[in-house]
Write an enzyme that holds these catalytic residues in place. Structure first.
Site, PDB file in Angstrom:
ATOM      1  N   HIS D  98       0.869  -1.177   0.000  1.00 48.09           N
ATOM      2  CA  HIS D  98       0.000   0.000   0.000  1.00 48.09           C
ATOM      3  C   HIS D  98       0.909   1.231   0.000  1.00 48.09           C
ATOM      4  CE1 HIS D  98      -2.382  -2.665   2.800  1.00 48.09           C
ATOM      5  NE2 HIS D  98      -3.403  -2.183   2.197  1.00 48.09           N
ATOM      6  N   ASP D 101       2.013   2.142   3.750  1.00 47.99           N
ATOM      7  CA  ASP D 101       3.040   1.448   4.525  1.00 47.99           C
ATOM      8  C   ASP D 101       4.442   1.668   3.976  1.00 47.99           C
ATOM      9  OD1 ASP D 101       1.258  -0.580   2.863  1.00 47.99           O
ATOM     10  OD2 ASP D 101       3.319  -1.278   2.690  1.00 47.99           O
ATOM     11  N   GLU D 229     -10.987  -7.082  -3.313  1.00 44.28           N
ATOM     12  CA  GLU D 229     -10.808  -8.071  -2.249  1.00 44.28           C
ATOM     13  C   GLU D 229     -12.033  -8.060  -1.348  1.00 44.28           C
ATOM     14  OE1 GLU D 229      -7.018  -8.191  -0.339  1.00 44.28           O
ATOM     15  OE2 GLU D 229      -7.840  -9.074   1.496  1.00 44.28           O
ATOM     16  N   GLU D 265      -9.293 -13.782   0.076  1.00 40.66           N
ATOM     17  CA  GLU D 265      -8.504 -14.084   1.272  1.00 40.66           C
ATOM     18  C   GLU D 265      -9.196 -15.176   2.067  1.00 40.66           C
ATOM     19  OE1 GLU D 265      -6.779 -10.860   3.641  1.00 40.66           O
ATOM     20  OE2 GLU D 265      -7.477 -11.893   5.441  1.00 40.66           O
ATOM     21  N   HIS D 268     -11.058 -13.930   5.132  1.00 42.14           N
ATOM     22  CA  HIS D 268     -12.290 -13.211   4.834  1.00 42.14           C
ATOM     23  C   HIS D 268     -13.379 -14.183   4.407  1.00 42.14           C
ATOM     24  CE1 HIS D 268      -9.638  -9.428   3.915  1.00 42.14           C
ATOM     25  NE2 HIS D 268      -9.484  -9.910   5.133  1.00 42.14           N
ATOM     26  N   ASP D 293      -5.147 -14.173  -1.153  1.00 41.31           N
ATOM     27  CA  ASP D 293      -4.405 -13.860   0.065  1.00 41.31           C
ATOM     28  C   ASP D 293      -4.472 -15.116   0.920  1.00 41.31           C
ATOM     29  OD1 ASP D 293      -3.862 -11.298  -0.732  1.00 41.31           O
ATOM     30  OD2 ASP D 293      -5.009 -10.312   0.849  1.00 41.31           O
ATOM     31  N   ASP D 304     -10.657 -10.636  12.104  1.00 41.00           N
ATOM     32  CA  ASP D 304      -9.667 -11.005  11.104  1.00 41.00           C
ATOM     33  C   ASP D 304      -8.319 -11.269  11.781  1.00 41.00           C
ATOM     34  OD1 ASP D 304      -8.712 -11.389   8.560  1.00 41.00           O
ATOM     35  OD2 ASP D 304      -8.605  -9.272   8.039  1.00 41.00           O
ATOM     36  N   ASP D 306      -5.681 -12.975  10.378  1.00 43.44           N
ATOM     37  CA  ASP D 306      -4.580 -12.859   9.407  1.00 43.44           C
ATOM     38  C   ASP D 306      -3.358 -13.693   9.797  1.00 43.44           C
ATOM     39  OD1 ASP D 306      -5.841 -11.165   7.568  1.00 43.44           O
ATOM     40  OD2 ASP D 306      -5.191  -9.336   8.576  1.00 43.44           O
ATOM     41  N   ASP D 336      -1.048 -12.173   3.186  1.00 41.27           N
ATOM     42  CA  ASP D 336      -1.541 -10.955   3.849  1.00 41.27           C
ATOM     43  C   ASP D 336      -1.669 -11.291   5.337  1.00 41.27           C
ATOM     44  OD1 ASP D 336      -2.702  -8.567   4.498  1.00 41.27           O
ATOM     45  OD2 ASP D 336      -4.553  -8.886   3.383  1.00 41.27           O
TER      46      ASP D 336
HETATM   47 CO   LIG Z   1      -6.183  -9.528   2.438  1.00 43.37          CO
HETATM   48 CO   LIG Z   2      -7.642 -10.148   6.511  1.00 45.35          CO
END
Ligand SMILES: [Co+2]
Ligand SMILES: [Co+2]
Ligand SMILES: [Co+2]
Ligand SMILES: [Co+2]
Ligand SMILES: [Co+2]
Ligand SMILES: [Co+2]
Ligand SMILES: [Co+2]
Ligand SMILES: [Co+2]
Lengths: 434, 434, 434, 434
Positions: D98, D101, D229, D265, D268, D293, D304, D306, D336
């Site tokens: 992104h 970041d 996404e 993802e 998700h 992802d 989430d 991750d 991700d």
């Molecule tokens: Co993602």
């Molecule tokens: Co996520």
């Protein structure tokens, strides 16, 4: 008075006003023989209302408050000033705090304690000048990275000791400020993965820690209640104080069931798969009901949303269980609630509390009327009436034997017929009140 | 031999076969010093495999079995015949049953008992002729409409008595058949609405009931374990035996924690918001681990799907906790699992069990190897190593005081630094074994 | 008149009565310019109220009705008699039915159709004699074992054909009875495991099937709406008509978005992770709102509990979205709701509907008042007011370009400041009405 | 080279090594005719691995990295240095970023863009010197408070314009760096409360915005794919890009289904109530599969999480669906994923990625073998074989009529018999490969 809330006048009970006012909460209205405020015992949570900056895992601060980020003592003092202004506007009888949200942590335990005491001086002054009382104090044992793997349950005994020192200081300050309870929420007392966790050892650490807190309370003559606040998870994957039933088993295991009660949060009840009224009713049945955090969770969200209550029928059922259990003693109705991060204005903060207090007032009044009129209780009693007979009671008495009951059942040719549970009729009945 | 399974030959360990065979489960393979079968102690559930007809709330029977609907004793006998054929094909060392699934209920308690005994005669004969042993028996206290509002927790004392008579008979039969455990699953011991429920009273009824069961067990000299199977909900909105922690608190409340253990089902663990390994580890930590129902829940479904296990890494973590706790004593691995209602054929039923036994065998072997090689345990021990010091131990000893620990912490200028929990590295380590 | 409901008098609007009566639903009260009954358009679901026997996955029938099990035409006729008595007692303006719950299936498609028509004759007679109108008909394509793997999406084309014949017959009967809608709920149009499923093929089958239904509707001149009822899962692990957004995509894919609308059930919305009002608002935004099933799900239960509505604030928000969208046209408020299986009595069935109708009446009136007074809409409009400017509108017009908007933003040195979303104030506002 | 990863040597494929190494991922091993790396197309996520500080809603930074807090360009450059060192250690062929970041936001849009370009210069240099390629770029339109009420869906058109400028700049940089895709995740494109939301208007804004992005992509000749996404919720209560099916409907509504694909993802998918393989299979069926992802969600957590993938059987089923659909074109396997906040060390970050790459390699190889051996596909084809007949195909052809199919069904006296779906046998089959 600080500037921040200057434009907002203290709220009064004014049902027909279009201004910020209470439409249902009339503090001195008599309900079941005492003023509503003495039933509800409202408290404002210092951390969410004055410490939380509006961040979430995907974005930072949205609120602009003159006391942010409160990383200096000067800003902490400004925060205190604003908080007590706010308490006065609301006329809330109580507040609650963590050490963490009232002062920046110092470079050492000693400095942190000193800072806490300096802020407590301000609080004390404000309280003596007519400010609210302290419903409970607590220590934040989860935000600092030292606690990332737990406080009492940390694999490092130094963290255990650090947490002990912190709780000692917070309990001292809570006592000094006349706090009516002291709360422990074990936000990091849990685990992220069983693979690195010794469950039994951590439970034992937590049991010893709590026993020492209870012992210390007695040593210093603290008269308030020690409360555990259950939550199933978040921040950790699993937290040991999962729900009321889990806390009860924990207390029994460490012989603390007469010493410690629970502070039940509606949102946490939901995250654990229960209704709020279930957790309250269960705590009452187990003799460990203490206090409530009256903040709902969004039913569609899987994390702790800490929203202000807004659904009167739900709230009424919660107060109904509280009243059935005899009402609060040391406990009260704390709003451990955040305004939404898009609710930017001072007015939002006031309106959120005012609306929540009105919702609670409506809920309480409905609950009181249900209890007074006695229809629900009459229906419940009728349902279990069969157990009043001597023969039935004998089956529950110590010494009753399975085989004797069985033989009698066979001999009587028992063929019990079910009776309607009348759930919808009872729901209709409740709807007459809410 | 009945016709139904006639075409299916008994399974053998034949990893390279394309026929129905075990690819991983070699019953006599030595694992951690004893045959795999003595670790796993597989049991087939009579009810799902021979009683369930394939219905769900939206549709009726899909399976065509010659013994359906088994509402006569003749059909019940045919069912028994088929069941023991099936046990023989699988070579499963154990089975489990409810009264309800082995015989049609009679017109009276007495007749129901007689029928149960007549079927037990057949079972006994089959078992003596080399059939499997009985892992556990249980009473179905939830299907008949008399139990719609609970069994031990019913508002009608006659239902309590009826349930008592039923459990007495089932325990008698379980003992006669050499059962190694007796299980109580409280499917209706809960509520649909708090509005008509006296939570405290119902818990007390349940406590007394269980106490009498324990007392009766000792009277008749039953050597097996009494087990409670936790489940959070379904069929009821809330069940009192919610999860392991809840059952533990319940046992403590009624002084039964030395007498009663738990039978943990993976699917129920998930529905309660836990992992299977969590529930096992917790039961071990609390000293109440008994047995398991090794049937998974679909992670996306909110009801009890009772599927055969299929994910080896998940199963390995469960057996790892079982082995860490010392393995099964009276307990075993029961498949309280249904084939899917679209799996119509005899072959499906056999393949489902065979595949599940293979998954368990792989999981067990991986778990045993992890334990033998000791890396996980070494990492765990290292993480808590700080607690080995005398000073650390002193903090946990009875008599330790919060203020003394606090004073020492301040004096030492404690500033504990966090240490990596290494979760991903441990997950990688596990992946070497599964 | 049948015996079953003989003791229960037709309900009237009698707010102060202690008998079974409407306390809020006054059918002819004018709300937003028309009688309340014409807004609400209540319908009773034949299947739950007259076909469901009180079973669940863990127990069988609890209700004793003289027309059970209705596996003969004589019993089906008795059921019809009782149903129309019940409709009269309630004064409900509509009912809904499946083929499956009004007559036992015949030995062939032809016989099933004949039986359906014979029952339809009775219905027609009753309706002409002043009975309720038909809100919608539907075919049960999920209970019979032939549909275990789907109806339109079955791997066997004969099942597709069988389902087509069944829908044809049901649509014919619906038209004959003046039905205002025809509903398809795809309870088995989904899968248990992807491993045996061709997702794309099944979606295409379902698309073709629906296209033919629409085509047939036009051929026979059926003026009612074709509605799909979304549900995410249960009975299957995944259902293709997951939620409103999914159905919309499906309709677009097969070019049916102008032909088919949705029947939204509150319980299904919740199971899909949405609020009821979300699904209604979304359907309105997408132009596919049709009708509702006003039955809630228990928020703690992971399966479809199909309970009668009881929370007025929730119901008010649903009707608010319906009224904002212009209200029902062909649709209405169907209670696809079961009384709890412990609610055994005729009176329970009546009270459940009466209470639900009252809850809906309160919700509707609150919603109407909110809309009339316009504060919520004014606040919403104010929030988006910035979009009224020409420059803003230009950004949304076809032909607008990202780079031109970007260049302008850079040139203007844009630094937009957030504005409070006022969520709590809006929640407070809603609480003035409910 | 930066200091931070200095002690860690580049990883190699060394199955028997006890050091940090790949045990299964051998980049050049040929699978289904091409090197494994070209199937998997691994990417490292810049934000989680180099930007995330270890905070959660209950605690702040736990990680100590020399480039934190990266609020100056100098620190951002140090971060870039470390990131490319890390890429080199892993040998990952791709990365993703992104804007947010990689550089601190500037005081204006112009300054932010300049800073982005300065960092992009560094990236470009590193990439030309043999660094990884860019799988995708994206704009962070959710962290800054200006986006608190959405980006494209904001009630303030200036925010829409600001977002447009930001996406323009990010797309430009993505193109300059040879990015193979551009992703939009609508983290704030949703709502907290319907009470202040105009759902239809916001969807239209989002549709226009996306149309302009697609238009701009073509204008600048960007050859990569535009990907959305999906995520159901979090941070907002409801997000418009709920899941694959919802995104599909959205794309159809705005005529973008040929232009935009999805980045799916795993976490998700789970939060939306689906399995990962479902979302992939559905995207393939709908023709919108783009990229993944590959980060799992904890099944017990409602937010989430991750996490890095760790369960090989799950991952194998995901790659099976990807391979069945023809494999990645522009897409790849992005992690991700965040290491747990207790995983403090550089080694944790490397090990997490290495372990995940091994898990993916094992999953891919199992999937490839399943596909090559063809048993699953043969079983699936056999299940639908009936649809191959001409008569069956005719029922699906345009012009087929419900009544004609119905008449034929009646005439043929159809009585289709269900056939076993063999789910457990297929699960057993899969278990031969994983
Ligand atoms: Co993602
Ligand atoms: Co996520
Ligand atoms: Co909370
Ligand atoms: Co709280
Ligand atoms: Co189960
Ligand atoms: Co079980
Ligand atoms: Co439903
Ligand atoms: Co419905």
């Amino acid at each position: 008075m600080s500037d921040y809330f200057r434009k907002i006048a203290p709220l009064s009970f004014a049902p027909d006003s279009e201004n910020l006012a209470f439409r249902h909460y009339d503090a001195d209205e008599i309900v079941l023989g005492k003023p509503m405020k003495d039933h509800l015992r409202f408290a404002v949570a210092y951390w969410h209302s004055f410490g939380w900056e509006g961040g979430d895992p995907f974005g930072g601060r949205t609120f602009e408050r003159p006391w942010f980020p409160a990383d200096t003592m000067a800003l902490a003092e400004a925060r205190a000033e604003a908080a007590f202004d706010f308490f006065r506007i609301l006329g809330a009888p109580y507040y609650c705090f963590h050490d963490h949200d009232v002062r920046p942590e110092g470079a050492s335990l000693a400095e942190s304690r000193d800072r806490l005491n300096r802020i407590a001086d301000i609080f004390q002054q404000k309280m003596e000048a007519g400010g609210p009382k302290l419903l409970w104090g607590t220590a934040n044992l989860f935000s600092n990275r030292r606690y990332m793997s737990g406080a009492a349950t940390n694999p490092d005994p130094d963290v255990f000791a650090y947490a002990a020192a912190t709780v000692r200081d917070c309990l001292d300050v809570t006592q000094r400020l006349g706090g009516e309870n002291y709360v422990l929420w074990g936000g990091r007392e849990g685990y992220e993965t069983l693979l690195n966790t010794d469950l039994g050892k951590e439970l034992d650490q937590m049991g010893r820690f709590l026993s020492m807190v209870v012992d210390y309370k007695h040593r210093i003559g603290f008269k308030g209640a020690i409360l555990i606040e259950p939550k199933p998870q978040e921040p950790t994957k699993h937290q040991y104080d999962y729900d009321v039933a889990t806390v009860y088993g924990f207390l029994r295991r460490y012989g603390l069931e007469e010493e410690v009660k629970v502070n039940i949060e509606q949102g946490h009840a939901i995250l654990a798969g229960h209704s709020f009224e279930h957790e309250i009713a269960l705590a009452n049945a187990l003799g460990i009901f203490g206090s409530i955090d009256m903040n709902r969770n969004d039913q569609q969200s899987g994390w702790d949303t800490d929203q202000f209550p807004s659904n009167v029928p739900e709230v009424a059922l919660a107060y109904y269980e509280i009243l059935r259990g005899g009402g609060f003693t040391t406990g009260g109705t704390n709003f451990d609630a955040k305004i939404r991060r898009q609710s930017l204005d001072a007015e939002d903060l006031v309106a959120a509390h005012a609306g929540a207090m009105d919702v609670c007032a409506r809920g309480l009044k409905a609950a009181a009327k249900m209890l007074e009129e006695g229809r629900l209780e009459a229906a419940r009693d009728a349902r279990y009436a069969g157990w009043q007979s001597e023969a039935a009671q004998a089956m529950l008495a110590p010494g009753a034997r399975l085989d004797q009951i069985a033989d009698a059942a066979v001999a009587r040719g028992l063929d019990p017929q079910p009776v309607s549970g009348r759930q919808e009729q009872l729901e209709n009945l409740v709807n007459r009140y809410v």
